[in-house]
Design an enzyme around this catalytic site. Sequence first.
Site, short mmCIF file in Angstrom:
data_model
loop_
_atom_site.label_atom_id
_atom_site.label_comp_id
_atom_site.label_asym_id
_atom_site.label_seq_id
_atom_site.Cartn_x
_atom_site.Cartn_y
_atom_site.Cartn_z
N LYS A 1 -13.16 -3.58 -5.87
CA LYS A 1 -13.72 -2.23 -6.02
C LYS A 1 -12.71 -1.30 -6.67
CE LYS A 1 -12.70 -1.57 -1.15
NZ LYS A 1 -13.35 -1.89 0.10
N LYS B 1 0.82 -1.21 0.00
CA LYS B 1 0.00 0.00 0.00
C LYS B 1 0.85 1.26 0.00
CE LYS B 1 -4.45 -1.27 1.98
NZ LYS B 1 -5.41 -0.95 3.05
N LYS C 1 -8.92 -10.88 -9.04
CA LYS C 1 -10.05 -10.86 -8.10
C LYS C 1 -11.04 -9.76 -8.48
CE LYS C 1 -9.98 -10.74 -3.42
NZ LYS C 1 -9.50 -10.79 -2.03
#
Length: 341
Positions: free
Chosen positions: A204, A118, A201
């Site tokens: 969002k 991240k 996957k």
Amino acid sequence: MSSASFTPRVFSGIQPSGDLHLGNYLGALKRFADAQNQGIEAVYCMVDMHAITVWQNPEDLRRSTRELCAGFIASGIDPEKSILINQSQVPEHAQLAWVFNCVARIGWMNRMTQFKDKAGKNAEKASLGLYAYPSLMAADILVYHATHVPVGEDQKQHLELTRDIAAKFNHDYGVDFFPITEPVIEGTATRVMSLRDGSKKMSKSDPSDMSRINMTDDADTIAKKIRKAKTDPEPLPDTVDALKDRPEARNLVNIYAALDNCTQADVLATYGGKQFGTFKPALADLAVARMSPITQEMARLMDDPAEIDRILALGAVRAREITTPILRQTYDIIGMVGPAV
Ligand code: AMP
Ligand code: TRP
């Protein structure tokens, strides 16, 4: 020491940061709802304090938190049976996290792959909260003495850290106070892949809205996305084994099985040998039949945000009946002066 001597209690958290999709429903919300009738107390948390480790627009955070709460309820989580909360209304999470910041070692945090992913190359500019995030997650779980934590594969390392923190606390203070929590890792069977690329996957963060079915999509949109889902030219095979190298076909069969509570073999028993021209409309009908009542219920709940806020406030009161004594006992073990326990 294990969690065997602790009363079983389930805890899981989801970040209120963006729209819910079919992957969240089949991989998390539906599983939680299915588990609800096993008689084990469960706490489900909208982790708003985790969400702000990266920038959140305040209005979006408020809406996403309420929408996530609506998603839980519309998926079948009964706020009377389970405890539904948003993290910031139960201050013991953050209070215990501070204690854990003093238990966890910097070396442990440096090994967290999610932080590295991240924060990327710009780790110097990441928030201190993003770095400390796993310690707050450990506190979320342990402030309830939760024994079972259903999560996706990506959270496995954070759960191992939670066990390390519990073990070090117990060892340092010579107590058997925090349980060594069991991860309940979601299997690949419940992993929903992108409708545009069967190797990724459903997420969002995918820029293409056609790659996912959102829990706010209406029936026509759901049907259209399934009709346009990527496939290969072959008909469906007769055996699950033959889906191995056909990620898009496998994903659609998997979605059908999950929505219909049956196995992939059951789906192929009906649709093996059939073309996608036959299978896709059937899947679209099934997806609409299963998802429409949920999306409509979410929309209904979102029309009355005050009711959602009441549910979350009540959840916090029930949660604090558990967390207040556990935090107080923790402080007492550490040697912090306060009311007798
Ligand atoms: P996220 O949206 O990544 O914060 O995940 C919230 C919850 O939904 C976690 O329990 C995930 O494991 C689950 N989840 C997210 N995406 C998927 C997916 N594509 N398939 C199955 N489960 C998912
Ligand atoms: N870190 C989890 C995620 O990003 C969310 C989370 C926060 C969580 N606290 C938790 C999950 C405690 C399980 C238990 O998906």
